[in-house]
Design an enzyme around this catalytic site. Structure first.
Site: not given
Length: 249
Positions: A76, A48, A72
């Site tokens: 990643k 991402s 998040y």
């Protein structure tokens, strides 16, 4: 092997333990299962643009250092590092693709902080009201589900030697403001459809979104043959054709 499973951004921020268990621990468990199977496949991992954190230049080059500002994005980035190391050790041949926001997502909204980017297009086209939780000035990069599928297929087929040791690639996309998204919707579907968007600020979502990057050079990915739409009108047209079964003139 395609690894797309994960807890999305807003949920990973709201549920710390779940985000790390799924996005990091789950990824390592998968990577280790592949390692122990000892057949060294091509493995495509969906990362991402959340791996990048502010402050940003106007256009983010491929050499920009990942410094995520969310759980998040951190999960990643850690998974990207694992992918590169497992590839270096020959356990598999990994390619990580940093997806821009995929828009217009089909189906119902999910718990991603970016969900509204799709909602302000998908819901009005379906005759429903959509909530816009951030300012219209927000600038973001998008690609359609069509492009996302093509990214995955191309990543599965690409020559790993041409990619080199930097196995994680930032994908191309269309950079537009939320206001420009709405203008594109009005051009394609009319003013009455665009009026179904209601502005309702959400400080939680805004706190996440304002730390996201905006534009990307994506030079390495383009040189390796990855391609996306040229403008946001094309993204809306792809949604209408693929999800609503209509042809756009």
């Amino acid at each position: 092997i395609f690894h797309l499973a994960g807890i999305v951004s807003g949920e990973a921020e709201a549920n710390f333990d779940l985000g790390y268990r799924v996005n990091l621990d789950g990824t390592r468990a998968l990577f280790d299962a592949v390692r122990l199977a000892a057949f060294a496949p091509r493995l495509v991992f969906t990362s991402s643009i959340a791996v990048f954190g502010a402050p940003f230049p106007d256009v983010i080059p491929d050499e920009f250092h990942p410094t995520p500002l969310t759980s998040y994005g951190t999960q990643k980035q850690m998974s990207e590092a694992l992918l590169a190391d497992y590839t270096r050790r020959g356990f598999f041949d990994g390619i990580g693709i940093r997806l821009p926001t995929i828009c217009v997502r089909p189906g119902k909204p999910n718990k991603a902080a970016s969900s509204f980017f799709s909602g302000i297009i998908r819901e009005p086209l379906a005759g429903q009201e959509a909530i816009l939780p951030v300012p219209r000035s927000v600038l973001h990069t998008h690609a359609s589900p069509r492009s996302a599928v093509n990214f995955l297929i191309h990543a599965a087929e690409i020559d790993g030697d041409k990619v080199g040791p930097r196995r994680n690639l930032t994908m191309p996309g269309v950079a537009v403001t939320v206001g420009e998204q709405i203008e594109a919707l009005e051009r394609i579907a009319g003013a009455e459809v665009a009026k179904r968007i209601r502005e309702q600020p959400d400080e939680t979502i805004w706190a996440i979104v304002k730390g996201w990057p905006t534009r990307f050079e994506a030079r390495r990915a383009r040189e390796l043959g990855f391609a996306a739409e040229k403008n946001f009108d094309e993204i809306i047209q792809a949604h209408i054709e693929d999800e609503l079964g209509k042809t756009v003139a």
